[in-house]
Design a protein around this motif. Structure first.
Motif, mmCIF file in Angstrom:
data_model
loop_
_atom_site.group_PDB
_atom_site.id
_atom_site.type_symbol
_atom_site.label_atom_id
_atom_site.label_comp_id
_atom_site.label_asym_id
_atom_site.label_seq_id
_atom_site.Cartn_x
_atom_site.Cartn_y
_atom_site.Cartn_z
ATOM 1 N N PRO A 56 0.827 -1.204 0.000
ATOM 2 C CA PRO A 56 0.000 0.000 0.000
ATOM 3 C C PRO A 56 0.863 1.256 0.000
ATOM 4 N N ASP A 57 0.262 2.360 -0.469
ATOM 5 C CA ASP A 57 0.950 3.634 -0.342
ATOM 6 C C ASP A 57 0.403 4.364 0.881
ATOM 7 N N VAL A 58 0.966 5.513 1.185
ATOM 8 C CA VAL A 58 0.581 6.226 2.397
ATOM 9 C C VAL A 58 0.355 7.696 2.074
ATOM 10 N N VAL A 59 -0.711 8.253 2.640
ATOM 11 C CA VAL A 59 -0.976 9.682 2.594
ATOM 12 C C VAL A 59 -0.647 10.232 3.973
ATOM 13 N N VAL A 60 0.427 11.007 4.054
ATOM 14 C CA VAL A 60 0.874 11.553 5.334
ATOM 15 C C VAL A 60 0.146 12.871 5.587
ATOM 16 N N ALA A 61 -0.750 12.869 6.578
ATOM 17 C CA ALA A 61 -1.556 14.046 6.892
ATOM 18 C C ALA A 61 -0.841 14.930 7.909
ATOM 19 N N ARG A 62 -1.348 16.145 8.065
ATOM 20 C CA ARG A 62 -0.800 17.059 9.070
ATOM 21 C C ARG A 62 -1.483 16.871 10.426
ATOM 22 N N ASP A 63 -2.671 16.275 10.426
ATOM 23 C CA ASP A 63 -3.477 16.176 11.646
ATOM 24 C C ASP A 63 -4.092 14.783 11.710
ATOM 25 N N GLN A 64 -4.014 14.152 12.881
ATOM 26 C CA GLN A 64 -4.504 12.777 13.010
ATOM 27 C C GLN A 64 -6.016 12.682 12.823
ATOM 28 N N ARG A 65 -6.730 13.690 13.274
ATOM 29 C CA ARG A 65 -8.181 13.666 13.114
ATOM 30 C C ARG A 65 -8.549 13.706 11.626
ATOM 31 N N ALA A 66 -7.903 14.588 10.870
ATOM 32 C CA ALA A 66 -8.158 14.653 9.434
ATOM 33 C C ALA A 66 -7.779 13.346 8.759
ATOM 34 N N ALA A 67 -6.701 12.710 9.217
ATOM 35 C CA ALA A 67 -6.296 11.432 8.638
ATOM 36 C C ALA A 67 -7.375 10.379 8.829
ATOM 37 N N ALA A 68 -8.007 10.367 10.008
ATOM 38 C CA ALA A 68 -9.089 9.402 10.247
ATOM 39 C C ALA A 68 -10.262 9.662 9.314
ATOM 40 N N TYR A 69 -10.624 10.940 9.127
ATOM 41 C CA TYR A 69 -11.716 11.265 8.210
ATOM 42 C C TYR A 69 -11.378 10.833 6.787
ATOM 43 N N MET A 70 -10.118 11.046 6.383
ATOM 44 C CA MET A 70 -9.704 10.602 5.051
ATOM 45 C C MET A 70 -9.864 9.092 4.906
ATOM 46 N N ALA A 71 -9.451 8.359 5.926
ATOM 47 C CA ALA A 71 -9.552 6.899 5.880
ATOM 48 C C ALA A 71 -11.009 6.454 5.820
ATOM 49 N N ILE A 72 -11.888 7.143 6.527
ATOM 50 C CA ILE A 72 -13.317 6.808 6.496
ATOM 51 C C ILE A 72 -13.883 7.077 5.103
ATOM 52 N N GLY A 73 -13.549 8.241 4.536
ATOM 53 C CA GLY A 73 -14.017 8.548 3.188
ATOM 54 C C GLY A 73 -13.529 7.525 2.183
ATOM 55 N N HIS A 74 -12.268 7.116 2.312
ATOM 56 C CA HIS A 74 -11.721 6.109 1.404
ATOM 57 C C HIS A 74 -12.461 4.786 1.567
#
Length: 573
Positions: A56-74
């Protein structure tokens, strides 16, 4: 009686991975996980483990909360389990809001977190926290791998738990002392469980008899229908019974909203043409819904007392016990299919339903006259997006005063080839802004547009560079009323709350400084269509695009007060 089958076993010990993250990446790849989101801990062991691998590849976010939302959207757009990776202590508490959203939405989410080594627990170690205890109330399972040989079995267990049969978040902690030690990795992926269909209810059950005997039924589809991909079954039930099909706010996107039996969003957001059907119904069939208050707002008092509500949910904790009627424990899809096959419906009710739904659908917002000279309103924006964007575009929603217009079907329709990603009943601020990145990552070349308020946008705009770096060309439309308009709109002269507490007057939206982001401010109708076309064109060329539309505090479906005397430039537009 036949003998038990012999299970083949590999000869010799399992292969060894160089550390826990190398083992985790290998298992996730075999499980079909294509993308990780997150902000790793102080070390970069995860990034080292990913180096040189195609996936897998990785999207490195600036904020952990935003990263969780990104993962949910994905996860919601791809059908895969979403994976978010975070560090210890405050990183875990920061990501917990996203975990709460995934739990309520029934979205499969795997949270992989760093952890304090066993030898240093209870010593006041750096960022030490009893993370399992913190996360346990929010997740399906909270797990910790305390030995190298437990990493892969627990990861496999976490993936199985997160993906069903009731999807949701799972937490797995990887203590720092497992980063460098060899970790055994058995060959091959774990085969998914084979699921037996056991949810077809017998015809003599009370719920089945009520459905078969109803003359004026209503079908309601909640977020559980969306997470179970049972929208076609819900529509088949509505067709078979001649019933209107409503959805809850979190069920948006579960069904084709162009269908002649689609009646809009239930409760607070119901169109007046179909809301009147609730006063005439003799049975409600609620599929995959908790029946929370925004979904039941405005229902007649007879619903749930004289008019029974049949509830179908996959787990007992999802039932609402405030309504009289049978409770059916099972999958909405098979149950709905079984009832649809025996449905007859009432011809007069069927005609009444189709007429009401058609009249509601006819109220779709019209394209504005660009020569009028007035500032744009949110419904103007939605009409232009509907006209200018491709039919397979996906709308990602928020929930504020102005962007709440998107909940009001047919303000923005959901064609079968398009779709919706919406927050659950938790509606965390900023979810749609960040989730749109995960949706875009999952869908690639399709247009992804997020209609969001300025309060939500400013909460997550620190991660715009994340989208730019990852090539996630989302089109953002920011309907900007100067702050948190829902709160400001409720202020009244006698309550002692100062004007501008939640929405301060200002001349223009803030200017985005990143030159890699296409940004345009639209203050008149003449500029709206050109701005949307230019923004969409920018996304086609791989750029993130932001269209800011200043609006008034009166521009919301439920704004009951307008601060015309205080902020004339924000009101009356």
């Amino acid at each position: 009686m036949s003998a038990e089958p012999t299970i083949p076993r590999a000869e010799g010990p399992s292969p060894q991975a160089a550390g826990a993250w190398a083992a985790i990446v290998d298992v996730l790849d075999r499980a079909g996980v294509s993308t990780l989101f997150g902000l790793p801990a102080d070390d970069i062991a995860l990034l080292r483990a990913l180096a040189g691998r195609p996936r897998p590849d990785v999207v490195v976010a600036r904020d952990q909360r935003a990263a969780a939302y990104m993962a949910i959207g994905h996860a919601q757009a791809s059908g895969q389990v979403g994976v978010v990776v975070v560090g210890k202590g405050p990183a875990v508490t920061t990501v917990s809001t996203g975990v709460l959203e995934a739990a309520t939405a029934g979205t499969p989410l795997l949270v992989l977190a760093a952890g304090t080594p066993a030898a240093r627990r209870d010593t006041g170690a750096f960022q030490e926290l009893d993370q399992v205890a913190v996360m346990s109330p929010l997740v399906r399972r909270a797990l910790r791998a305390d030995a190298p040989e437990r990493v892969v079995p627990l990861l496999r267990h976490a993936l199985l738990t997160a993906t069903g049969p009731v999807p949701g978040p799972v937490y797995l902690e990887i203590p720092d002392d497992l980063l460098e030690v060899p970790v055994p990795v058995p060959d091959g992926p774990v085969p998914p469980p084979e699921r037996a269909v056991t949810s077809v209810l017998p015809g003599d059950a009370r719920a089945s008899r009520l459905v078969a005997g109803a003359r004026r039924p209503v079908v309601l589809a909640g977020g559980g229908v969306r997470s179970a991909a049972a929208g076609a079954d819900a529509l088949a039930l509505a067709e078979g019974l001649g019933a209107p099909l409503f959805v809850t706010a979190s069920g948006r996107g579960a069904v084709d909203e162009d269908h002649p039996h689609f009646a809009g969003v239930s409760g607070l957001y119901a169109p007046e043409e179909t809301a009147e059907l609730w006063a005439e119904t003799d049975l409600v069939v609620a599929l995959g819904s908790r029946l929370e208050e925004t979904a039941t707002y405005g229902w007649p008092e007879t619903v749930g007392t004289d008019v029974p509500v049949v509830q179908v949910n996959r787990v007992a904790s999802e039932f609402s016990t405030g309504f009289e009627g049978p409770l059916v424990l099972g999958d909405a899809g098979p149950v709905a299919r079984g009832w649809a096959a025996g449905g007859a419906g009432d011809a007069r009710w069927r005609a009444r339903v189709r007429d009401s739904c058609a009249r509601a659908a006819a109220r779709s917002p019209e394209l504005p006259d660009p020569s009028s000279g007035r500032p744009p309103r949110v419904l103007d924006v939605l009409a232009v997006l509907e006209a200018e964007l491709p039919a397979d575009r996906v709308l990602v929603g928020e929930n504020g005063l102005a962007d709440m217009w998107t909940y009001h079907w047919p303000a923005y329709t959901c064609r079968s080839v398009g779709g919706w990603v919406v927050p659950s009943e938790q509606t965390p601020l900023g979810f749609g802004v960040a989730a749109a990145a995960g949706v875009k990552k999952a869908l690639g070349g399709r247009c992804v547009v997020a209609v969001v308020g300025d309060g939500a946008f400013t909460l997550v705009d620190a991660d715009l560079p994340t989208l730019v770096d990852a090539g996630l060309a989302v089109l953002y439309v920011v309907v900007d009323n100067g702050g948190y308009g829902w709160l400001e709109s409720q202020r009244s002269p006698g309550d002692g709350v100062a004007a501008g507490t939640f929405a301060a007057p200002r001349g223009h939206p803030p200017t985005l400084t990143d030159p890699r982001v296409h940004h345009e401010v639209v203050t008149d109708l003449a500029g709206l269509v050109p701005a949307v076309r230019a923004a969409y064109g920018a996304t086609r060329s791989g750029r993130v695009a932001v269209v800011h539309v200043p609006i008034g505090l009166d521009d919301g479906p439920h704004a009951e007060s307008v601060l015309e005397g205080d902020f004339p430039h924000l009101a009356g537009t």
